[in-house]
Design a protein around this motif. Structure first.
Motif, mmCIF file in Angstrom:
data_model
loop_
_atom_site.group_PDB
_atom_site.id
_atom_site.type_symbol
_atom_site.label_atom_id
_atom_site.label_comp_id
_atom_site.label_asym_id
_atom_site.label_seq_id
_atom_site.Cartn_x
_atom_site.Cartn_y
_atom_site.Cartn_z
ATOM 1 N N SER A 1 0.812 -1.226 0.000
ATOM 2 C CA SER A 1 0.000 0.000 0.000
ATOM 3 C C SER A 1 0.840 1.268 0.000
ATOM 4 O O SER A 1 0.352 2.332 -0.405
ATOM 5 C CB SER A 1 -0.957 0.008 1.195
ATOM 6 O OG SER A 1 -0.249 -0.009 2.422
ATOM 7 N N ALA B 1 1.065 2.534 -3.515
ATOM 8 C CA ALA B 1 -0.169 3.198 -3.949
ATOM 9 C C ALA B 1 -0.261 4.611 -3.378
ATOM 10 O O ALA B 1 -0.655 5.558 -4.079
ATOM 11 C CB ALA B 1 -1.378 2.369 -3.515
ATOM 12 N N GLN B 2 0.116 4.774 -2.114
ATOM 13 C CA GLN B 2 0.067 6.100 -1.495
ATOM 14 C C GLN B 2 1.121 7.019 -2.113
ATOM 15 O O GLN B 2 0.894 8.220 -2.280
ATOM 16 C CB GLN B 2 0.299 5.982 0.016
ATOM 17 C CG GLN B 2 -0.807 5.233 0.760
ATOM 18 C CD GLN B 2 -2.178 5.803 0.499
ATOM 19 O OE1 GLN B 2 -2.978 5.190 -0.206
ATOM 20 N NE2 GLN B 2 -2.464 6.983 1.045
ATOM 21 N N GLN C 1 2.128 6.923 -5.192
ATOM 22 C CA GLN C 1 1.593 7.357 -6.492
ATOM 23 C C GLN C 1 0.470 8.373 -6.318
ATOM 24 O O GLN C 1 0.380 9.349 -7.066
ATOM 25 C CB GLN C 1 1.107 6.131 -7.272
ATOM 26 C CG GLN C 1 2.225 5.173 -7.644
ATOM 27 C CD GLN C 1 1.709 3.850 -8.172
ATOM 28 O OE1 GLN C 1 0.542 3.490 -7.978
ATOM 29 N NE2 GLN C 1 2.579 3.100 -8.841
ATOM 30 N N LYS C 2 -0.366 8.151 -5.329
ATOM 31 C CA LYS C 2 -1.491 9.048 -5.089
ATOM 32 C C LYS C 2 -1.018 10.452 -4.747
ATOM 33 O O LYS C 2 -1.570 11.447 -5.253
ATOM 34 C CB LYS C 2 -2.352 8.488 -3.949
ATOM 35 C CG LYS C 2 -3.514 9.402 -3.546
ATOM 36 C CD LYS C 2 -4.316 8.796 -2.395
ATOM 37 C CE LYS C 2 -5.441 9.726 -1.954
ATOM 38 N NZ LYS C 2 -6.237 9.142 -0.832
ATOM 39 N N HIS C 3 -0.002 10.553 -3.892
ATOM 40 C CA HIS C 3 0.453 11.861 -3.435
ATOM 41 C C HIS C 3 1.651 12.398 -4.224
ATOM 42 O O HIS C 3 2.160 13.480 -3.926
ATOM 43 C CB HIS C 3 0.798 11.784 -1.948
ATOM 44 C CG HIS C 3 -0.378 11.474 -1.070
ATOM 45 N ND1 HIS C 3 -1.353 12.402 -0.779
ATOM 46 C CD2 HIS C 3 -0.754 10.332 -0.425
ATOM 47 C CE1 HIS C 3 -2.268 11.847 0.002
ATOM 48 N NE2 HIS C 3 -1.922 10.591 0.239
ATOM 49 N N LYS C 4 2.111 11.601 -5.198
ATOM 50 C CA LYS C 4 3.187 12.025 -6.099
ATOM 51 C C LYS C 4 4.469 12.363 -5.348
ATOM 52 O O LYS C 4 5.129 13.368 -5.620
ATOM 53 C CB LYS C 4 2.726 13.208 -6.954
ATOM 54 C CG LYS C 4 1.530 12.888 -7.832
ATOM 55 C CD LYS C 4 1.087 14.080 -8.650
ATOM 56 C CE LYS C 4 -0.140 13.735 -9.482
ATOM 57 N NZ LYS C 4 -0.612 14.897 -10.294
ATOM 58 N N GLN D 1 -0.130 11.179 4.953
ATOM 59 C CA GLN D 1 -0.286 10.661 3.595
ATOM 60 C C GLN D 1 -0.374 9.137 3.563
ATOM 61 O O GLN D 1 -0.936 8.571 2.624
ATOM 62 C CB GLN D 1 0.876 11.142 2.720
ATOM 63 C CG GLN D 1 0.823 12.630 2.401
ATOM 64 C CD GLN D 1 2.080 13.117 1.699
ATOM 65 O OE1 GLN D 1 3.162 12.557 1.865
ATOM 66 N NE2 GLN D 1 1.939 14.167 0.905
#
Length: 255
Positions: free
Chosen positions: A201, A204-205, A207-210, A220
């Motif tokens: 995970s 994924a986080q 990528q989500k928050h760049k 985050q």
């Protein structure tokens, strides 16, 4: 890049794949058709000029996992290369494939050097093969901070294939860094630069928050309690692995 003033990203685009066919034709012609003489060197020119304009110390190219003309070109314009490895049968097959592909790409580079047409090109074509820095074992599930037994089996097979088939092929092609080719005791070195487990995970986080995995804040991560504490430890482990890998790359590319 936002929050990283010394990091610049030149994003890819799906349209770039359309360049593969004309580039492949130019590679096959090897200078016999003058109208194609500037195609092989154009990508190198773009990257070099972009790097100069931003005063870049390193240019990292993330190549797609395929054997095509674009990757051949990107590979030959590079100074060094790293092979990321996943612990599975297909990666083991891919090492065999690279042992056949690299000699063909290096032979193309030799033909480019000897071509009068390419020598007169406005964009010089890349022709010197890069040096092998090593492999990275990644995308495995850890157990007690080591790869789980089922993953370790494939990692060992891949490392063995690299040691006894890929490295000898690269040695013949002069694609090894002499300093790291043989240990002081005469043994073959371990070419595995790092082990990077599947951080699940956190990826994924990230990528989500760049942001990089090791730069994620507690907020985050978006977890709480024991899960948050586990993810925080994973985040710090990732940071340690990243820094050690970065130091190895800087050291090996400074010889």
């Amino acid at each position: 890049m936002s929050g990283r003033e010394n990091l610049f990203v030149l994003p890819g685009h799906v349209g770039f794949a359309e360049y593969d066919v004309p580039l492949g034709i130019a590679h096959e012609m090897t200078g016999s058709l003058q109208v194609t003489q500037n195609l092989p060197g154009s990508i190198n020119y773009l990257i070099q000029e972009t790097a100069k304009s931003y005063n870049a110390d390193f240019v990292l190219i993330d190549m797609s996992p395929s054997i095509n003309s674009i990757n051949q070109n990107l590979f030959m314009l590079s100074d060094y290369f790293i092979i990321p490895c996943s612990p599975d049968y297909f990666c083991l097959m891919a090492i065999d494939s690279l042992c056949n592909v690299f000699p063909a790409w290096v032979e193309w580079g030799k033909r480019v050097k000897e071509s009068r047409v390419y020598a007169e090109a406005f964009y010089p074509a890349p022709s010197t093969p890069p040096k092998f820095l090593g492999t990275i074992s990644q995308r495995y599930r850890p157990r007690d901070k080591n790869p789980a037994k089922s993953f370790q089996k494939w990692i060992d097979k891949i490392n063995e294939k690299v040691q006894f088939k890929l490295v000898p092929t690269l040695r013949e092609l002069d694609m090894l860094i002499d300093k790291y080719d043989v240990q002081e005791d005469g043994s073959t070195p371990d070419y595995n630069l790092s082990y990077i487990s599947d951080f699940n995970s956190l990826i994924a986080q990230s990528q989500k928050h760049k942001v990089a995995v090791f730069a994620l804040t507690d907020e985050q991560i978006e977890q709480s309690g024991k899960i948050l504490e586990t993810q925080k430890r994973n985040r710090e482990d990732f940071k340690k692995v990243f820094l050690e890998l970065a130091e190895k790359i800087i050291h090996r590319t400074s010889v």
